[in-house]
Structure formats: structure tokens, C-alpha cells
Design a protein around this motif. Structure first.
Motif, short mmCIF file in Angstrom:
data_model
loop_
_atom_site.label_atom_id
_atom_site.label_comp_id
_atom_site.label_asym_id
_atom_site.label_seq_id
_atom_site.Cartn_x
_atom_site.Cartn_y
_atom_site.Cartn_z
N UNK A 258 0.82 -1.20 0.00
CA UNK A 258 0.00 0.00 0.00
C UNK A 258 0.85 1.24 0.00
N UNK A 259 0.32 2.30 -0.56
CA UNK A 259 1.04 3.57 -0.61
C UNK A 259 1.17 4.19 0.78
N UNK A 260 0.24 3.84 1.67
CA UNK A 260 0.30 4.34 3.05
C UNK A 260 -0.14 3.20 3.97
N UNK A 261 0.20 3.35 5.24
CA UNK A 261 -0.22 2.36 6.23
C UNK A 261 -1.73 2.24 6.25
N UNK A 262 -2.42 3.36 6.17
CA UNK A 262 -3.88 3.36 6.20
C UNK A 262 -4.47 2.57 5.04
N UNK A 263 -3.98 2.82 3.83
CA UNK A 263 -4.50 2.11 2.65
C UNK A 263 -4.21 0.60 2.74
N UNK A 264 -3.03 0.26 3.19
CA UNK A 264 -2.70 -1.16 3.33
C UNK A 264 -3.58 -1.83 4.39
N UNK A 265 -3.77 -1.16 5.51
CA UNK A 265 -4.61 -1.72 6.58
C UNK A 265 -6.06 -1.86 6.12
N UNK A 266 -6.57 -0.88 5.40
CA UNK A 266 -7.94 -0.98 4.88
C UNK A 266 -8.07 -2.16 3.93
N UNK A 267 -7.08 -2.35 3.08
CA UNK A 267 -7.10 -3.49 2.15
C UNK A 267 -7.09 -4.80 2.93
N UNK A 268 -6.26 -4.88 3.95
CA UNK A 268 -6.18 -6.09 4.75
C UNK A 268 -7.49 -6.37 5.48
N UNK A 269 -8.13 -5.33 5.99
CA UNK A 269 -9.43 -5.51 6.66
C UNK A 269 -10.48 -6.04 5.69
N UNK A 270 -10.46 -5.53 4.46
CA UNK A 270 -11.41 -6.01 3.45
C UNK A 270 -11.18 -7.48 3.12
N UNK A 271 -9.92 -7.87 3.02
CA UNK A 271 -9.60 -9.27 2.74
C UNK A 271 -10.03 -10.14 3.91
N UNK A 272 -9.75 -9.69 5.13
CA UNK A 272 -10.12 -10.48 6.32
C UNK A 272 -11.63 -10.61 6.49
#
Length: 86
Positions: free
Chosen positions: A37-51
């Protein structure tokens, strides 16, 4: 698709669209998915969606802006320090 247990997959663009679908599918099959992810926030949001779709997903975050060569080198080094094969 065959089980991907033990496979590490680095996925860019996992925050939406095709990247999200690929990351989710790989996680569903048992791969460790490294979400870029370009930022921690974007990466975390993507991970939450996957989870939400794959509760037991094995996910890692890698933060970097792939539009900068220096960031690519830094993140590649970080990835390899965690996942280099002997």
C-alpha cells in the motif's frame, strides 16, 4: 486451484479492483499475502477487506510508493529480509 500453503504472494493494488480480488483469492487458497500500500492506512484498509471475506487470511503489510524508485528498492529490501529463500 491447488493449495498455496507455504507460498508467499506480494500483491500491489490490493486496495481495490483486480488487485483486491487477486489478494483475496490467494488468501483463500492459503498463501501468505503481502499487501503493498502507498500508506499504512490504505494497506490496513485493504487487509481488513480481505479479512472480512477470508477470516483466517495470513496477511502482511508492506508500505511504499511504487512511483519512486528509491521506495521500490527500500520495500524490496524489506520484503527480501523477511522472505528470502536460502
Amino acid at each position: 486451484m491447488a493449495s498455496m500453503d507455504g507460498t508467499v504472494a506480494l500483491v500491489t493494488g490490493a486496495a481495490g479492483g483486480l488487485g483486491s480480488a487477486v489478494a483475496t483469492g490467494l488468501a483463500r487458497e492459503g498463501a501468505v499475502v503481502v499487501v503493498v500500500g502507498r500508506s499504512t492506512t490504505r494497506a490496513e484498509e485493504a487487509m481488513q477487506g480481505i479479512r472480512r471475506r477470508v477470516p483466517g487470511a495470513l496477511l502482511e503489510r508492506l508500505v511504499g510508493d511504487l512511483s519512486f524508485q528509491s521506495s521500490i528498492h527500500t520495500e524490496a529490501g524489506d520484503f527480501l529480509s523477511r522472505h528470502a529463500r536460502g
